[in-house]
Scaffold this active site. Sequence first.
Site, PDB file in Angstrom:
ATOM      1  N   GLN A 129      29.165  -6.634   4.051  1.00 50.09           N
ATOM      2  CA  GLN A 129      29.768  -7.999   5.071  1.00 50.09           C
ATOM      3  C   GLN A 129      29.581  -8.305   3.520  1.00 50.09           C
ATOM      4  O   GLN A 129      29.065  -7.900   2.813  1.00 50.09           O
ATOM      5  CB  GLN A 129      29.256  -8.325   5.828  1.00 50.09           C
TER       6      GLN A 129
ATOM      7  N   LYS B 118      30.382  -7.896  15.450  1.00 47.59           N
ATOM      8  CA  LYS B 118      31.436  -7.029  15.090  1.00 47.59           C
ATOM      9  C   LYS B 118      30.807  -5.749  15.594  1.00 47.59           C
ATOM     10  O   LYS B 118      31.478  -4.861  16.300  1.00 47.59           O
ATOM     11  CB  LYS B 118      31.251  -6.442  13.682  1.00 47.59           C
TER      12      LYS B 118
ATOM     13  N   ASP C 299      38.806  -3.021   6.810  1.00 47.21           N
ATOM     14  CA  ASP C 299      38.894  -4.380   7.131  1.00 47.21           C
ATOM     15  C   ASP C 299      39.359  -4.862   5.916  1.00 47.21           C
ATOM     16  O   ASP C 299      39.605  -5.785   5.270  1.00 47.21           O
ATOM     17  CB  ASP C 299      37.411  -4.482   6.377  1.00 47.21           C
TER      18      ASP C 299
END
Lengths: 278, 278
Positions: free
Chosen positions: B97, B53, B120
């Site tokens: 994450q 990412k 996200d």
Amino acid sequence: MDKVILDGKQVADKVKGSLASRVEALKEAGVTPCLATILVGDDPSSETYVRMKGNACKRIGIESKRIHLSKETSTEELLEVIDELNQNDGVHGILLQHPVPAQIDERAAFERIAIEKDVDGVTSLGFGQTAFGFGKYPSCTPAAIMRIIDEYKIELEGKHAVVIGRSPILGKPVSALLLNRDATVTICHSRTQNLPGIVKQADIVVAAVGKPNFVQGDWIKEGAVILDAGYNKGNIGDVDYEACYEPAGAITPVPGGVGPVTISMLLKHTVDAAELTL
Amino acid sequence: MDKVILDGKQVADKVKGSLASRVEALKEAGVTPCLATILVGDDPSSETYVRMKGNACKRIGIESKRIHLSKETSTEELLEVIDELNQNDGVHGILLQHPVPAQIDERAAFERIAIEKDVDGVTSLGFGQTAFGFGKYPSCTPAAIMRIIDEYKIELEGKHAVVIGRSPILGKPVSALLLNRDATVTICHSRTQNLPGIVKQADIVVAAVGKPNFVQGDWIKEGAVILDAGYNKGNIGDVDYEACYEPAGAITPVPGGVGPVTISMLLKHTVDAAELTL
């Protein structure tokens, strides 16, 4: 199995009965649970709904703080009223009666209600928390449907639930609650193709579409559980009760089904919210 | 109609291509879009994902701020890091994450991310806003699935979409997005009875279950569109591609399907968020 008529009045009385001692304990601790209702404009049905909710509060010892704003109220003015109620420690729940006049941004007003006081379950945050399994106050009609299901010990795990309607306070949250209880959920709406065929597969049918007598008897699978969340003019549900009664395994009448439980869930959420301030 | 292989790499390149000029304009205005990634612990796959990412950011001119915390990090410590990033005006998006070590309350950490920086799409507020039709940053994999559907002009209105999986970042939000685009949506999961029979009715199948080669060829209706959001060990999807290719009208491969578009949506959301600070 015998056919069951799901008696909402009985469920509502049980819920309200369980609140009496909690309200008393709160008062002994110096807290009077209080629901603020906001009515904007002069719609007669809305006035009736707000009065019914206020009276239901009073009957079990919850204070009802009624705010009635003129039909010319602006969004900004309404937001200010909501801000004041959010900051008022004596108010534990806030209910903004839907619909508001056209000049008001209703979504902005709903979103302004503090999550701790969103006992009517109208905010997107409250919905998200409910969908993720940790919401405190789901929207009241979905909460009522789940309460009826639980009182009658209707099994949900692995069952196919078909929800007709996708509104933010009904179809969407009831779908989320059924899903979180391990039902397989299909959400239908005005654009759905072959609705009768989809409903025919349902073990559980939730009608939340706002069209009188919309769900037909030949759509219903033998033994299905039917929950009618509709309240149309003249106290008519979304389900053609006469026709659906025959195939149904269990069914809510209108009136006397989901409606009374909805109000009792509003009272319960208000007491829950008051207890959390102790 | 010819069978279509839904080429995620091509879609991702198109999305990323459209970002280049926007990133340039931002920099000319004195703003460098910045995504902060938080990795807790030493899980090798998580390290790889975060690195991928970060590299994807750099390739299109987005700054990548990588924060790596030890595997002993407490919830409180993680929340403090998130608070700092929330307050840092130079950071436009925050990605925590998943998964975090077991001692951390992952939900509390996700919920702490400011809605403006939740690129996200992990907060319950972001999910609720998405479900109600006004969310800015849906969870990235669902956003990727919708982007592929749009790029290939796949019709959704009135179509029956069957989503297999109900996670907060995948099954639930993709169901909400499909519903808001007028599909009839069925959400299935591990407790669903007769899954093959339900999938067989689908015009659109979204597999988000996390089991390699789970969806079988004989579950698929002739001409159905299959979107495989699975990424299991060894780059294997949730769909048995060989078997499902035959009946499918359109299908995403793994790798090269949903995955690359997911990362491009993360980049797009970060640029969107940076633009909103201008």
